[in-house]
Write an enzyme that holds these catalytic residues in place. Sequence first.
Site, PDB file in Angstrom:
ATOM      1  N   HIS A  17      32.834 -29.428 -87.571  1.00  0.00           N
ATOM      2  CA  HIS A  17      33.610 -30.072 -86.497  1.00  0.00           C
ATOM      3  C   HIS A  17      32.801 -29.991 -85.213  1.00  0.00           C
ATOM      4  O   HIS A  17      32.805 -28.965 -84.531  1.00  0.00           O
ATOM      5  CB  HIS A  17      34.966 -29.385 -86.311  1.00  0.00           C
ATOM      6  CG  HIS A  17      35.874 -30.089 -85.367  1.00  0.00           C
ATOM      7  ND1 HIS A  17      37.204 -30.342 -85.676  1.00  0.00           N
ATOM      8  CD2 HIS A  17      35.697 -30.600 -84.131  1.00  0.00           C
ATOM      9  CE1 HIS A  17      37.783 -30.972 -84.672  1.00  0.00           C
ATOM     10  NE2 HIS A  17      36.868 -31.124 -83.706  1.00  0.00           N
ATOM     11  N   HIS A  19      31.416 -32.209 -81.561  1.00  0.00           N
ATOM     12  CA  HIS A  19      31.465 -33.348 -80.644  1.00  0.00           C
ATOM     13  C   HIS A  19      30.095 -33.514 -80.003  1.00  0.00           C
ATOM     14  O   HIS A  19      29.568 -32.571 -79.399  1.00  0.00           O
ATOM     15  CB  HIS A  19      32.519 -33.121 -79.554  1.00  0.00           C
ATOM     16  CG  HIS A  19      33.914 -33.036 -80.091  1.00  0.00           C
ATOM     17  ND1 HIS A  19      34.711 -34.140 -80.272  1.00  0.00           N
ATOM     18  CD2 HIS A  19      34.647 -31.961 -80.497  1.00  0.00           C
ATOM     19  CE1 HIS A  19      35.883 -33.767 -80.755  1.00  0.00           C
ATOM     20  NE2 HIS A  19      35.870 -32.449 -80.901  1.00  0.00           N
ATOM     21  N   LYS A 100      39.321 -39.088 -89.102  1.00  0.00           N
ATOM     22  CA  LYS A 100      39.950 -38.103 -88.218  1.00  0.00           C
ATOM     23  C   LYS A 100      41.201 -38.688 -87.576  1.00  0.00           C
ATOM     24  O   LYS A 100      41.173 -39.772 -87.000  1.00  0.00           O
ATOM     25  CB  LYS A 100      38.966 -37.670 -87.128  1.00  0.00           C
ATOM     26  CG  LYS A 100      39.514 -36.667 -86.112  1.00  0.00           C
ATOM     27  CD  LYS A 100      39.836 -35.328 -86.755  1.00  0.00           C
ATOM     28  CE  LYS A 100      40.414 -34.346 -85.735  1.00  0.00           C
ATOM     29  NZ  LYS A 100      39.418 -33.892 -84.760  1.00  0.00           N
ATOM     30  N   HIS A 137      43.935 -33.374 -86.486  1.00  0.00           N
ATOM     31  CA  HIS A 137      44.160 -32.571 -85.285  1.00  0.00           C
ATOM     32  C   HIS A 137      45.615 -32.121 -85.354  1.00  0.00           C
ATOM     33  O   HIS A 137      46.536 -32.927 -85.230  1.00  0.00           O
ATOM     34  CB  HIS A 137      43.902 -33.382 -84.020  1.00  0.00           C
ATOM     35  CG  HIS A 137      44.070 -32.583 -82.769  1.00  0.00           C
ATOM     36  ND1 HIS A 137      43.015 -32.265 -81.941  1.00  0.00           N
ATOM     37  CD2 HIS A 137      45.170 -32.026 -82.201  1.00  0.00           C
ATOM     38  CE1 HIS A 137      43.465 -31.536 -80.918  1.00  0.00           C
ATOM     39  NE2 HIS A 137      44.761 -31.387 -81.059  1.00  0.00           N
ATOM     40  N   HIS A 177      40.745 -26.755 -86.571  1.00  0.00           N
ATOM     41  CA  HIS A 177      40.824 -25.728 -85.519  1.00  0.00           C
ATOM     42  C   HIS A 177      42.193 -25.034 -85.427  1.00  0.00           C
ATOM     43  O   HIS A 177      42.871 -25.067 -84.403  1.00  0.00           O
ATOM     44  CB  HIS A 177      40.417 -26.291 -84.162  1.00  0.00           C
ATOM     45  CG  HIS A 177      40.925 -27.663 -83.833  1.00  0.00           C
ATOM     46  ND1 HIS A 177      42.251 -28.031 -83.929  1.00  0.00           N
ATOM     47  CD2 HIS A 177      40.262 -28.762 -83.385  1.00  0.00           C
ATOM     48  CE1 HIS A 177      42.381 -29.291 -83.569  1.00  0.00           C
ATOM     49  NE2 HIS A 177      41.192 -29.762 -83.242  1.00  0.00           N
ATOM     50  N   ASP A 247      34.409 -27.094 -83.249  1.00  0.00           N
ATOM     51  CA  ASP A 247      35.031 -27.906 -82.197  1.00  0.00           C
ATOM     52  C   ASP A 247      34.261 -27.740 -80.888  1.00  0.00           C
ATOM     53  O   ASP A 247      34.839 -27.753 -79.799  1.00  0.00           O
ATOM     54  CB  ASP A 247      36.502 -27.541 -82.003  1.00  0.00           C
ATOM     55  CG  ASP A 247      37.265 -28.561 -81.161  1.00  0.00           C
ATOM     56  OD1 ASP A 247      36.795 -29.705 -81.030  1.00  0.00           O
ATOM     57  OD2 ASP A 247      38.332 -28.197 -80.611  1.00  0.00           O
TER      58      ASP A 247
END
Length: 354
Positions: A17, A19, A100, A137, A177, A247
């Site tokens: 995960h 970004h 996602k 999420h 997460h 994350d």
Amino acid sequence: MTSTSIIVKVPGPADFHVHLRQGDLCELVTPHVLQGGFSLAYVMPNLAPPIKNSDQALAYKSTLEQIEPGVQYLMTLYLSLELTPHEIRKAKQAGITGVKSYPRGVTTNSETGIESYTAYYPVFEEMQNQDMVLNLHGEVPSDPSTNTCVMNAERHFLKHLETLHRDFPRLRIVLEHATTKEAVETVKRLGSTVACTITAHHLALTVDDWAGQSFHFCKPVAKYPEDREALRAVIREGHPRFFLGSDSAPHTVNKKATATPNQACAAGVYTAPILLPLVAHLLESFGALDRLAAFTSGNGRAFYKVQTTNLRAVTLRREPFRIAESLSLKDEQVAPFWAGKELNWSIGSDDDLT
């Protein structure tokens, strides 16, 4: 290297995960994945605009590979009403790994997120047929009328996870997460097609650490000490369906450090440049260092059905490593988690393998 150095080897560290953003910020942060010890990155699609189809995902992957070719990038699509079963088949053929889901408005760039899952059932059915992964999420939007806020949004979400698993029992689902004891217990109960990522920062933080500290503020927020202990306990247990998804979410220093009466600071904790030493430091602190390789590589690779053998090992040495105060490129500047703090572990060299 001295004869008393403690060495730990992790084969093929994989972060499920990550970004990596766009533009100059992307150029700054993408090399940090490898710098932090990781050779596989599962890339989130919540750009502006989001990555909603295979062509966009492949173009983004090409950009990332040009910036840092030493990382294997697994790509995802953003769940939206534009996504169709046909596009799912196309994505599978293109090597895209998952989709996602973001509930509308709960985190960064989720303004076009979903409000109800039922409209996506044909997409989920095709994902199940194609053996793609659904990443969730796990929060619902805050709602004063139901006493829902950031502290219980994950708990209220779990009924949706259970429903999706019931209706699509062959669909591989990852609750992203996790931050609560209830989430851990739910995932453990649901069985082999449901897994869960845990971040490094949620192993470190509780609510007291982000209340009033903008650089520790993320979505979902860290919860109570008993919740943090549940995350730590399931790693100590060695449960095979729990693994690292950092994350790691870079925001520029000015977006993290400032807020106005009408605009909160950006939500996200940035761990990529220090990730493997940080996880080793944390797992050692709560008696789970022997689970490091499984948590940061083996468990996630097995669930995602990616390479699990003949992986190049990254070595960690038990020696102090001080985290930089900030990292910058051009006009972009980010501050890593625990900036200026000293970790007990650092990444070793190839000589440590001999």
